[in-house]
Write an enzyme that holds these catalytic residues in place. Structure first.
Site, mmCIF file in Angstrom:
data_model
loop_
_atom_site.group_PDB
_atom_site.id
_atom_site.type_symbol
_atom_site.label_atom_id
_atom_site.label_comp_id
_atom_site.label_asym_id
_atom_site.label_seq_id
_atom_site.Cartn_x
_atom_site.Cartn_y
_atom_site.Cartn_z
ATOM 1 N N LYS A 82 57.114 31.851 42.966
ATOM 2 C CA LYS A 82 57.650 30.861 41.865
ATOM 3 C C LYS A 82 58.720 30.640 41.167
ATOM 4 O O LYS A 82 59.629 30.022 41.416
ATOM 5 C CB LYS A 82 56.729 30.040 41.011
ATOM 6 C CG LYS A 82 57.337 28.774 40.184
ATOM 7 C CD LYS A 82 56.133 28.011 39.496
ATOM 8 C CE LYS A 82 56.761 27.043 38.568
ATOM 9 N NZ LYS A 82 56.218 26.299 37.639
ATOM 10 N N GLU A 84 55.548 42.695 38.641
ATOM 11 C CA GLU A 84 54.952 43.393 39.687
ATOM 12 C C GLU A 84 55.266 43.061 41.765
ATOM 13 O O GLU A 84 55.096 43.837 42.400
ATOM 14 C CB GLU A 84 53.380 42.634 39.454
ATOM 15 C CG GLU A 84 52.661 43.311 38.487
ATOM 16 C CD GLU A 84 52.744 41.758 37.260
ATOM 17 O OE1 GLU A 84 54.024 41.960 36.867
ATOM 18 O OE2 GLU A 84 52.203 42.065 35.978
ATOM 19 N N GLY A 138 52.060 27.639 38.095
ATOM 20 C CA GLY A 138 51.684 28.578 39.555
ATOM 21 C C GLY A 138 50.277 28.364 39.621
ATOM 22 O O GLY A 138 49.521 28.731 41.120
ATOM 23 N N ARG A 139 48.899 28.220 38.304
ATOM 24 C CA ARG A 139 48.038 28.295 39.595
ATOM 25 C C ARG A 139 47.010 26.705 39.491
ATOM 26 O O ARG A 139 46.052 26.130 39.560
ATOM 27 C CB ARG A 139 46.884 28.195 37.850
ATOM 28 C CG ARG A 139 47.599 26.989 36.226
ATOM 29 C CD ARG A 139 46.787 27.984 34.732
ATOM 30 N NE ARG A 139 47.646 27.000 34.053
ATOM 31 C CZ ARG A 139 48.661 26.945 33.610
ATOM 32 N NH1 ARG A 139 49.256 28.259 33.341
ATOM 33 N NH2 ARG A 139 48.643 26.244 32.446
ATOM 34 N N GLU A 143 43.980 29.725 31.682
ATOM 35 C CA GLU A 143 45.155 29.885 31.437
ATOM 36 C C GLU A 143 46.480 28.930 31.012
ATOM 37 O O GLU A 143 47.234 28.363 30.125
ATOM 38 C CB GLU A 143 46.774 30.318 32.239
ATOM 39 C CG GLU A 143 48.015 30.984 32.266
ATOM 40 C CD GLU A 143 48.493 31.839 33.350
ATOM 41 O OE1 GLU A 143 49.300 30.726 34.376
ATOM 42 O OE2 GLU A 143 48.978 33.202 33.635
ATOM 43 N N HIS A 199 20.904 39.864 39.968
ATOM 44 C CA HIS A 199 19.981 41.063 39.933
ATOM 45 C C HIS A 199 21.241 41.934 39.196
ATOM 46 O O HIS A 199 20.849 43.523 38.834
ATOM 47 C CB HIS A 199 20.303 41.366 41.346
ATOM 48 C CG HIS A 199 18.677 41.019 42.288
ATOM 49 N ND1 HIS A 199 17.473 41.867 42.290
ATOM 50 C CD2 HIS A 199 18.791 40.104 42.638
ATOM 51 C CE1 HIS A 199 16.913 41.004 43.255
ATOM 52 N NE2 HIS A 199 17.848 39.809 43.572
ATOM 53 N N LYS A 231 54.760 41.252 28.803
ATOM 54 C CA LYS A 231 55.675 41.212 29.366
ATOM 55 C C LYS A 231 57.162 41.866 29.151
ATOM 56 O O LYS A 231 57.827 42.793 29.857
ATOM 57 C CB LYS A 231 56.037 39.799 30.479
ATOM 58 C CG LYS A 231 54.710 39.441 31.294
ATOM 59 C CD LYS A 231 55.814 38.129 32.192
ATOM 60 C CE LYS A 231 54.942 37.293 32.786
ATOM 61 N NZ LYS A 231 55.454 36.168 33.215
HETATM 62 O O1 F6P Z 1 51.345 35.293 34.299
HETATM 63 C C1 F6P Z 1 51.568 34.742 34.388
HETATM 64 C C2 F6P Z 1 52.788 33.811 35.716
HETATM 65 O O2 F6P Z 1 53.870 32.550 35.223
HETATM 66 C C3 F6P Z 1 51.348 33.058 35.948
HETATM 67 O O3 F6P Z 1 51.016 31.743 35.400
HETATM 68 C C4 F6P Z 1 52.434 32.802 37.474
HETATM 69 O O4 F6P Z 1 51.370 32.216 38.588
HETATM 70 C C5 F6P Z 1 52.163 34.272 37.508
HETATM 71 O O5 F6P Z 1 52.611 34.745 35.948
HETATM 72 C C6 F6P Z 1 52.889 34.727 38.754
HETATM 73 O O6 F6P Z 1 54.407 33.510 39.217
HETATM 74 P P1 F6P Z 1 55.449 33.645 39.651
HETATM 75 O O7 F6P Z 1 54.760 32.869 40.805
HETATM 76 O O8 F6P Z 1 56.375 33.245 39.438
HETATM 77 O O9 F6P Z 1 55.879 35.296 40.307
#
Ligand code: F6P
Length: 546
Positions: A209, A215, A271-272, A357, A388, A508
């Site tokens: 987003k 990452e 995002g979620r 979240e 199990h 972060k």
């Molecule tokens: O970890 C926080 C967060 O902002 C989530 O809410 C989101 O889904 C994720 O990081 C990834 O964010 P982006 O889509 O901006 O890379």
């Protein structure tokens, strides 16, 4: 919107507190004995989902108070505010309109005076066109080969939805192509995903987003290097092997992806809550545009149901209220989600972000500390594997863990007696949890006195049973939307800002500060606490950085 009394001051809350004292000693055995029709009384069917909530520790009176709580919390107004596009995400001053992503083209939903629906459908059309081209082989890589591997790079909402949906709908997917998902900054994730792939046949979807997530950007850069090195090609090759899904066009082009190959969404999609936006591009590539639209129709059916059904027939509202009943009155801290369908193996992980979240917050919308518990811990595994493993604790442990069982009447893989056995197990688990096995029953089987307590099941452990016909794209959309609206309803009652996630920021920021301290040849005096300093020093010296 929230000009209601503080939660614990509401009449319905106080009634529920009193009612809990009367009800906490009652056993589900007695409740079922009192009403031979209880299984029917406490069940509801809507839009193809049958919810049996009779095995919950409730009476009609409980339900009445819970429904009053929804009323007293102004749930109706809050739902309308969300669907209308009011900026209910107040800490980021944003509308919350994932529901617009599945609206029909003739809908009109305005954000700052602009109808967003045409944009939603324009992106869907572009995604469809792109998917058709990749799936037909018309879209080729830099050297003219068709794409056979699709790698989604993203994390959080830009990964969990896509990977969950891919796994859930694998049966509908194009089996001639591989779909892989890279999320972790741990290089192993990338290395294993691309193992054996031919870069000239590989398409990367960089899904983010913000297009700033550490990452994702690190993995995307690694993917770019891997591709160009593997193909022995120059940067021109990127255009045919990288597409982006983002709200941030500037960052996409800074990364080197042509914005013509970008699929957009908007800041009013959390995002979620984004798996049905362009973030679902990998899903669409896997299952095709028609199936993707079927999935959207499932979402939409639940949206309409949530918005229009009376509370006592409203699936998300009933489930949300039951969640509050256990969380806030019985003191349960977790909910187990137990899908009896192997394709839903990633559904609990997906729900963890969606629920935790969203409602893992300790201050109200007005910034005051809450004096009640909020978001439950969601977890689970597909049945029957969990049986199990951890079900022991659910059956005989000291904690009360309400369970959501999810089952399908029809399997996508009919094979001998498998499905009957699977269903026998899910029904048996709910039955065993509710009714248990008394010590008298255990003893009457000739069990030794000393062993009987170990073999007794006290029961009275609540569960919901969700039954659908079969796991198809629409069913998946319904299940996800159901939980989205459960989260929303609980957030309204707890008076939380369910659509921000400030709690992920600090880690972060600290990681950004620590990374150069690990990497640089020399580092000055470390200014963390003594524990963190020692860990950094130990890492540096074992990597010979000093
Ligand atoms: O970890 C926080 C967060 O902002 C989530 O809410 C989101 O889904 C994720 O990081 C990834 O964010 P982006 O889509 O901006 O890379």
């Amino acid at each position: 919107m929230s000009n209601t009394a503080p939660l614990t001051q509401r009449n319905s809350w106080k009634s529920l507190q009193r009612h809990y004292q009367e009800l906490k000693g009652l056993h589900l055995r007695d409740l079922f004995a009192q009403d031979p029709q209880r299984g029917r009384t406490f069940s509801v069917e809507a839009v193809g989902i049958y919810l049996d909530y009779s095995k919950n520790r409730i009476t009609q009176q409980t339900l009445k108070h819970l429904l009053e709580l929804a009323e007293e919390s102004n749930l109706r107004d809050s739902i309308e505010a969300m669907f209308r596009g009011d900026p209910i995400n107040i800490t980021e001053n944003r509308a919350v309109l994932h529901t617009a992503l599945r609206s029909t083209p003739d809908a009109c939903i305005e954000v700052s005076g602009k109808n967003v629906v045409p944009d939603v459908h324009a992106v869907l059309d572009r995604m469809s066109d792109f998917s058709d081209r990749v799936r037909s082989g018309a879209w080729t890589g830099h050297t003219g080969k068709p794409i056979v591997n699709v790698v989604n790079i993203g994390i959080g909402g830009s990964d969990l939805g896509p990977v969950m949906a891919y796994e859930a709908l694998k049966s509908y997917s194009d089996r001639t192509r591989k779909f892989l998902f890279v999320s972790n900054v741990d290089g192993t994730d990338f290395a294993e995903a691309v193992q054996g792939l031919d870069p000239s046949e590989t398409l990367f979807i960089v899904a983010s987003k913000t297009f700033t997530t550490q990452e994702t950007m690190t993995n995307a850069q690694t993917a770019r290097d891997w591709l160009l090195k593997g193909m022995q090609a120059g940067p021109a090759a990127v255009a045919k092997h990288f597409v982006a899904v983002s709200t941030n066009a500037a960052k996409v082009s800074e990364f080197g992806i042509d914005t013509a190959n970008m699929f957009g969404f908007w800041d009013w999609v959390g995002g979620r809550y984004s798996m049905d936006s362009a973030i679902g591009l990998s899903t669409m590539l896997a299952i095709g545009p028609a199936n993707f639209r079927e999935m959207l129709s499932g979402f939409r059916q639940i949206d309409e149901h949530f918005r229009n059904a009376p509370w006592d027939k409203n699936l998300p509202v009933i489930m949300a209220l039951l969640g509050i009943w256990y969380n806030n009155f019985f003191g349960s801290s977790s909910v187990a989600v137990l899908p009896y369908d192997q394709y839903l193996k990633r559904f609990p992980a997906y729900l963890q972000q969606l629920t935790m979240e969203s409602n893992g917050k300790r201050v109200t919308l007005s910034g005051n500390l809450v004096d009640y518990d909020t978001g439950s811990i969601y977890w689970g595994e597909p049945g029957t594997n969990g049986q199990h493993s951890f079900y022991q604790l659910i059956h005989q442990g000291t904690r009360l863990i309400p369970c959501d069982f999810i089952a399908f009447t029809n399997t996508l893989n009919p094979m001998g007696r498998h499905h009957d056995l699977l269903m026998a197990n899910v029904f048996a688990q709910a039955e065993a949890l509710a009714f248990g096995k008394t010590i008298q029953e255990v003893q009457s089987e000739g069990t030794a006195q000393w062993l009987a307590p170990h073999r007794e099941f006290d029961g009275n452990r609540p569960s919901n049973m969700l039954m659908l016909d079969r796991l198809n794209p629409a069913a998946l959309g319904k299940l996800v939307a159901l939980y989205e609206h459960i989260v929303f309803t609980q957030g309204v009652i707890w008076n939380l800002g369910s659509f921000d996630q400030w709690g992920v920021e600090l880690g972060k920021v600290l990681a950004q500060r620590i990374a150069p301290e690990l990497q640089s040849k020399t580092v000055g005096e470390l200014k963390h606490d003594s524990s963190t300093n020692a860990l950094i020093e130990r890492y540096r010296s074992s990597r010979q950085r000093d």
